[in-house]
Design a protein around this motif. Structure first.
Motif, mmCIF file in Angstrom:
data_model
loop_
_atom_site.group_PDB
_atom_site.id
_atom_site.type_symbol
_atom_site.label_atom_id
_atom_site.label_comp_id
_atom_site.label_asym_id
_atom_site.label_seq_id
_atom_site.Cartn_x
_atom_site.Cartn_y
_atom_site.Cartn_z
ATOM 1 N N LEU A 60 0.921 -1.180 -0.017
ATOM 2 C CA LEU A 60 0.030 -0.052 -0.097
ATOM 3 C C LEU A 60 0.871 1.185 0.004
ATOM 4 C CD1 LEU A 60 -2.602 -1.127 2.523
ATOM 5 C CD2 LEU A 60 -2.966 -0.854 0.230
ATOM 6 N N MET A 61 2.101 1.064 0.329
ATOM 7 C CA MET A 61 3.134 2.311 0.511
ATOM 8 C C MET A 61 3.560 2.580 -0.953
ATOM 9 S SD MET A 61 2.869 3.551 3.656
ATOM 10 C CE MET A 61 1.094 3.265 3.327
ATOM 11 N N PRO A 62 3.524 3.808 -1.413
ATOM 12 C CA PRO A 62 4.089 3.917 -2.762
ATOM 13 C C PRO A 62 5.414 3.954 -2.584
ATOM 14 C CG PRO A 62 3.537 6.052 -1.759
ATOM 15 C CD PRO A 62 2.941 4.925 -0.936
ATOM 16 N N PHE A 63 6.334 3.702 -3.519
ATOM 17 C CA PHE A 63 7.712 3.719 -3.753
ATOM 18 C C PHE A 63 8.458 5.143 -3.878
ATOM 19 C CE2 PHE A 63 6.424 -0.633 -5.696
ATOM 20 C CZ PHE A 63 7.187 -1.415 -4.470
ATOM 21 N N TRP A 219 0.354 9.484 2.980
ATOM 22 C CA TRP A 219 0.897 9.391 1.646
ATOM 23 C C TRP A 219 -0.004 9.983 0.731
ATOM 24 C CZ3 TRP A 219 -1.476 6.946 -2.387
ATOM 25 C CH2 TRP A 219 -2.510 5.841 -2.149
ATOM 26 N N THR A 220 -1.071 10.434 0.958
ATOM 27 C CA THR A 220 -1.977 11.230 -0.191
ATOM 28 C C THR A 220 -1.809 12.757 -0.156
ATOM 29 O OG1 THR A 220 -3.814 11.021 0.901
ATOM 30 C CG2 THR A 220 -3.512 9.343 -0.411
ATOM 31 N N VAL A 221 -0.835 13.211 0.716
ATOM 32 C CA VAL A 221 -0.740 14.638 0.632
ATOM 33 C C VAL A 221 0.755 14.832 0.111
ATOM 34 C CG1 VAL A 221 -2.147 15.130 2.556
ATOM 35 C CG2 VAL A 221 0.298 14.613 2.986
ATOM 36 N N THR A 222 1.257 16.137 -0.116
ATOM 37 C CA THR A 222 2.619 16.322 -0.878
ATOM 38 C C THR A 222 3.579 15.997 0.386
ATOM 39 O OG1 THR A 222 2.564 18.840 0.318
ATOM 40 C CG2 THR A 222 1.676 18.307 -2.173
#
Length: 333
Positions: A60-63, A219-222
């Protein structure tokens, strides 16, 4: 047990070796750009290691993203961390660095937003994440001395000399090395419930395992908003637990990795514009001091359009991982 957690693409950075001297164990969270570490004394979690240990959450965590640090937190919790030193690969502890145990603290109240940096300097400076419309606020908050043992501090934020954690507006205006030259009395302060100062992930000690769920980095914010939003959420959750956030003097020196101040500014725009809204949203969240508080706050933030709905899937998985670690006896509950 004191664990340090760092995410890095420079596993042999000099500051990392200094951090290792101050902790019982150190976890480096790797990403796609991270080469192997030369030192066998430092635990480097590769991408493969992350998926092997936490397959669902790691997916679920972006690279190439700071939020992969969440996997390092889980790894440390699984190995019995009782205190967690949250820092970066360019922050080297000085001889003054230690786990705070102040006999007396200054308890601060009376304002919604407090610029704690001004207690440690007469110069113009403010922490990254302080709403810009509060920069000129008079420092007229109340400071009351209390016994340190009565303060119930869940998180200590130490300051950083040379390149403190300030926003891009400050750096574009002043562009200089900075030393916090004042030592207030008491030299450690604690924020009472409702009084907020942004705290970051650069020289931060998480002292209470019951507050570890609030380590979660969104992780969905800057990028430049990630740890600051975490600090807002953690503050409200920790207040509801009856605990506090504390600040202390500079105990690290940051030799800052290369940055573009203007790119940082663009990444910080949501932080500038949404700080007040985040505070107001979280102040209305229906919290009970229990396991559900983190999800409740992120659901409220999603409804307000501050995080994406996809964030909620990660938050739920994070909470489940924390519960699993505690229920199996791997982690301290």
């Amino acid at each position: 047990m004191l664990f340090g957690v760092i995410t890095t693409i420079f596993p042999d950075a000099p500051a990392i070796g200094v951090v290792r001297q101050h902790v019982d164990d150190l976890v480096l969270v790797g990403d796609r750009k991270t080469p192997p570490a030369a030192s066998s004394d430092i635990r480097l979690l590769s991408i493969d290691d992350q998926f092997a240990e936490f397959p669902e959450f790691a997916g679920l965590m972006p690279f190439n993203h700071y939020a992969r640090k969440n996997i390092g937190y889980l790894h440390a919790i699984a190995r019995g961390a009782t205190i967690l030193f949250d820092t970066d690969d360019d922050n080297a502890p000085t001889a003054q660095w230690k786990v705070p145990q102040p006999e007396i603290v200054g308890a601060i109240s009376g304002k919604e937003f407090a610029n704690i940096y001004r207690l440690y300097s007469d110069d113009t400076i403010w922490p990254r994440g302080l709403p810009l419309d509060h920069l000129q606020d008079a420092q007229n908050f109340t400071v009351e001395e209390r016994r340190g043992s009565d303060a119930a501090v869940a998180v200590w934020q130490g300051l950083a000399d040379l390149a403190p954690d300030v926003d891009a507006v400050w750096r574009m205006i002043y562009d200089k090395e900075f030393i916090f030259e004042k030592t207030p009395s008491p030299d450690h302060v604690v924020l009472d419930e409702g009084t907020f100062c942004p705290f970051n992930s650069q020289n931060t000690l998480w002292m209470d395992p019951s507050s570890f769920p609030f380590l979660y980095l969104p992780w969905t914010v800057t990028f430049r908003f990630t740890d600051i939003l975490r600090g807002y959420v953690a503050s409200f959750g920790i207040w509801r637990q009856g605990k506090r956030i504390g600040f202390g003097p500079a105990t690290v020196e940051q030799a800052r990795n290369p940055h573009s101040n203007f790119k940082d500014f663009l990444s910080e725009v949501p932080m500038y514009s949404l700080g007040r809204t985040v505070y107001d949203v979280l102040a209305k969240s229906n919290l009970n001091g229990g396991d559900s508080d983190l999800l409740v706050m992120y659901e409220d933030l999603a409804r307000a359009g501050i995080v994406e709905k996809e964030e909620l899937v990660s938050v739920e998985r994070w909470i489940n991982e924390i519960k699993r670690l505690c229920s199996t006896g791997q982690a301290v509950p």
